[in-house]
Scaffold this active site. Sequence first.
Site, PDB file in Angstrom:
ATOM      1  CE  LYS A  13      54.506  51.173  15.166  1.00 34.85           C
ATOM      2  NZ  LYS A  13      55.513  51.199  16.253  1.00 34.85           N
ATOM      3  NE  ARG A  88      53.476  45.134  16.519  1.00 39.42           N
ATOM      4  CZ  ARG A  88      52.862  46.229  16.940  1.00 39.42           C
ATOM      5  NH1 ARG A  88      51.704  46.566  16.462  1.00 39.42           N
ATOM      6  NH2 ARG A  88      53.431  46.986  17.845  1.00 39.42           N
ATOM      7  NE  ARG A 127      54.009  54.166  24.375  1.00 40.93           N
ATOM      8  CZ  ARG A 127      54.031  53.399  23.280  1.00 40.93           C
ATOM      9  NH1 ARG A 127      53.776  53.913  22.088  1.00 40.93           N
ATOM     10  NH2 ARG A 127      54.351  52.132  23.388  1.00 40.93           N
ATOM     11  NE  ARG A 160      50.863  50.576  25.392  1.00 42.89           N
ATOM     12  CZ  ARG A 160      51.159  50.584  24.091  1.00 42.89           C
ATOM     13  NH1 ARG A 160      50.846  51.617  23.343  1.00 42.89           N
ATOM     14  NH2 ARG A 160      51.760  49.551  23.555  1.00 42.89           N
ATOM     15  NE  ARG A 171      55.651  46.593  23.304  1.00 41.26           N
ATOM     16  CZ  ARG A 171      55.281  47.828  23.619  1.00 41.26           C
ATOM     17  NH1 ARG A 171      55.521  48.299  24.831  1.00 41.26           N
ATOM     18  NH2 ARG A 171      54.664  48.573  22.746  1.00 41.26           N
TER      19      ARG A 171
HETATM   20  P1  ADP Z   1      53.660  49.915  19.907  1.00 39.50           P
HETATM   21  O1  ADP Z   1      53.426  51.182  20.626  1.00 39.50           O
HETATM   22  O2  ADP Z   1      54.723  49.052  20.431  1.00 39.50           O
HETATM   23  O3  ADP Z   1      53.811  50.089  18.452  1.00 39.50           O
HETATM   24  P2  ADP Z   1      50.947  48.836  19.798  1.00 39.50           P
HETATM   25  O4  ADP Z   1      50.038  49.655  20.591  1.00 39.50           O
HETATM   26  O5  ADP Z   1      50.911  48.958  18.315  1.00 39.50           O
HETATM   27  O6  ADP Z   1      52.416  49.039  20.318  1.00 39.50           O
HETATM   28  O7  ADP Z   1      50.743  47.287  20.158  1.00 39.50           O
HETATM   29  C1  ADP Z   1      50.738  46.829  21.501  1.00 39.50           C
HETATM   30  C2  ADP Z   1      50.658  45.313  21.498  1.00 39.50           C
HETATM   31  O8  ADP Z   1      49.455  44.883  20.831  1.00 39.50           O
HETATM   32  C3  ADP Z   1      51.784  44.597  20.758  1.00 39.50           C
HETATM   33  O9  ADP Z   1      52.922  44.413  21.567  1.00 39.50           O
HETATM   34  C4  ADP Z   1      51.100  43.257  20.395  1.00 39.50           C
HETATM   35  O10 ADP Z   1      51.040  42.397  21.515  1.00 39.50           O
HETATM   36  C5  ADP Z   1      49.676  43.697  20.079  1.00 39.50           C
HETATM   37  N1  ADP Z   1      49.501  44.000  18.650  1.00 39.50           N
HETATM   38  C6  ADP Z   1      49.177  45.202  18.089  1.00 39.50           C
HETATM   39  N2  ADP Z   1      49.096  45.108  16.753  1.00 39.50           N
HETATM   40  C7  ADP Z   1      49.356  43.809  16.443  1.00 39.50           C
HETATM   41  C8  ADP Z   1      49.440  43.087  15.225  1.00 39.50           C
HETATM   42  N3  ADP Z   1      49.244  43.671  14.029  1.00 39.50           N
HETATM   43  N4  ADP Z   1      49.735  41.754  15.296  1.00 39.50           N
HETATM   44  C9  ADP Z   1      49.935  41.147  16.473  1.00 39.50           C
HETATM   45  N5  ADP Z   1      49.888  41.773  17.650  1.00 39.50           N
HETATM   46  C10 ADP Z   1      49.606  43.095  17.651  1.00 39.50           C
HETATM   47  P1  ADP Z   2      54.654  54.003  18.507  1.00 42.57           P
HETATM   48  O1  ADP Z   2      53.227  54.220  18.079  1.00 42.57           O
HETATM   49  O2  ADP Z   2      55.581  53.803  17.345  1.00 42.57           O
HETATM   50  O3  ADP Z   2      54.790  52.942  19.525  1.00 42.57           O
HETATM   51  P2  ADP Z   2      54.410  56.619  19.860  1.00 42.57           P
HETATM   52  O4  ADP Z   2      53.912  57.511  18.778  1.00 42.57           O
HETATM   53  O5  ADP Z   2      53.453  56.194  20.899  1.00 42.57           O
HETATM   54  O6  ADP Z   2      55.149  55.341  19.194  1.00 42.57           O
HETATM   55  O7  ADP Z   2      55.679  57.320  20.532  1.00 42.57           O
HETATM   56  C1  ADP Z   2      56.384  56.709  21.616  1.00 42.57           C
HETATM   57  C2  ADP Z   2      56.755  57.770  22.647  1.00 42.57           C
HETATM   58  O8  ADP Z   2      57.756  58.642  22.107  1.00 42.57           O
HETATM   59  C3  ADP Z   2      55.590  58.663  23.057  1.00 42.57           C
HETATM   60  O9  ADP Z   2      55.743  58.987  24.427  1.00 42.57           O
HETATM   61  C4  ADP Z   2      55.751  59.906  22.184  1.00 42.57           C
HETATM   62  O10 ADP Z   2      55.210  61.073  22.796  1.00 42.57           O
HETATM   63  C5  ADP Z   2      57.268  59.994  22.029  1.00 42.57           C
HETATM   64  N1  ADP Z   2      57.698  60.484  20.708  1.00 42.57           N
HETATM   65  C6  ADP Z   2      57.099  60.273  19.503  1.00 42.57           C
HETATM   66  N2  ADP Z   2      57.790  60.874  18.496  1.00 42.57           N
HETATM   67  C7  ADP Z   2      58.862  61.474  19.083  1.00 42.57           C
HETATM   68  C8  ADP Z   2      59.976  62.268  18.582  1.00 42.57           C
HETATM   69  N3  ADP Z   2      60.117  62.536  17.282  1.00 42.57           N
HETATM   70  N4  ADP Z   2      60.873  62.699  19.494  1.00 42.57           N
HETATM   71  C9  ADP Z   2      60.746  62.411  20.823  1.00 42.57           C
HETATM   72  N5  ADP Z   2      59.734  61.684  21.337  1.00 42.57           N
HETATM   73  C10 ADP Z   2      58.808  61.216  20.498  1.00 42.57           C
END
Ligand code: ADP
Ligand code: ADP
Length: 214
Positions: A13, A88, A127, A160, A171
């Site tokens: 995302k 979420r 990541r 992270r 998660r």
């Molecule tokens: P991901 O890479 O898993 O999509 P994020 O960076 O979006 O992770 O979120 C990391 C953490 O921050 C989540 O596991 C949660 O604890 C918190 N978080 C982020 N966005 C929200 C939300 N909209 N509602 C509740 N918790 C959130």
């Molecule tokens: P989210 O925001 O949904 O948690 P990220 O964009 O941070 O996810 O992506 C999670 C991990 O996967 C990162 O290390 C990113 O570089 C990698 N990644 C993202 N898109 C792809 C893809 N299409 N193929 C392989 N790896 C990917």
Amino acid sequence: MKIIMLGAPGAGKGTQAKMIAERYGIPHVSTGDILRANIKNGTELGAKAKTYMDQGLLVPDDLVVDLVIDRFREADCQNGYILDGFPRTIPQAEALDRALQAIGESVDYAINVEVPDENIVRRMSGRRACVSCGATYHIVYNPTKVENICDVCGGELILRDDDKPETVQNRLSVYHDQTQPLIEYYNKKGILQQVDGTVDMKDVFAAICKILGE
Ligand code: ADP
Ligand code: ADP
Ligand code: ZN
């Protein structure tokens, strides 16, 4: 244009949202990034949020909803935005709908990036995030030019805490219980778009651009 990114943790995302933001000239609003910035700056909100985030749990709705709604009022959001990591939960989606309805607006697209659970742990363990600017990389799929140094700002890269495999499992189950129901929520509203998130990043991006119109 108001866009929501849906998908499991690690589905890509953030990666896609950054590219969309740049292409369409709208801000990328990531609740995860905002919460991590609060932790880094030692705010009260950051301290509260950290206890949940460290366990892979969601931060309570009332802490996140106001944060996002305040962010929309800022000047750069007037032509739209891309939401990454919010909503979420169903209550968050309902709160967003209410806030938008009150100003005669609505979400245009909910884009679900589909990646099966089997791929997620590999994505998360590889990541790496920049401590200074928040840019994200992957040690195999999207490596930096110089190992452990951010291409954008020269900052240091870290794994992270919540990307460690034991937290990733939590998660994922939180995602299935609380976030996945949003797919049906937006499907019913007729604004859901599905994209295959298992292909190369640039192909995922191309699929999204096709949906949004070049
Ligand atoms: P991901 O890479 O898993 O999509 P994020 O960076 O979006 O992770 O979120 C990391 C953490 O921050 C989540 O596991 C949660 O604890 C918190 N978080 C982020 N966005 C929200 C939300 N909209 N509602 C509740 N918790 C959130
Ligand atoms: P989210 O925001 O949904 O948690 P990220 O964009 O941070 O996810 O992506 C999670 C991990 O996967 C990162 O290390 C990113 O570089 C990698 N990644 C993202 N898109 C792809 C893809 N299409 N193929 C392989 N790896 C990917
Ligand atoms: Zn950086």
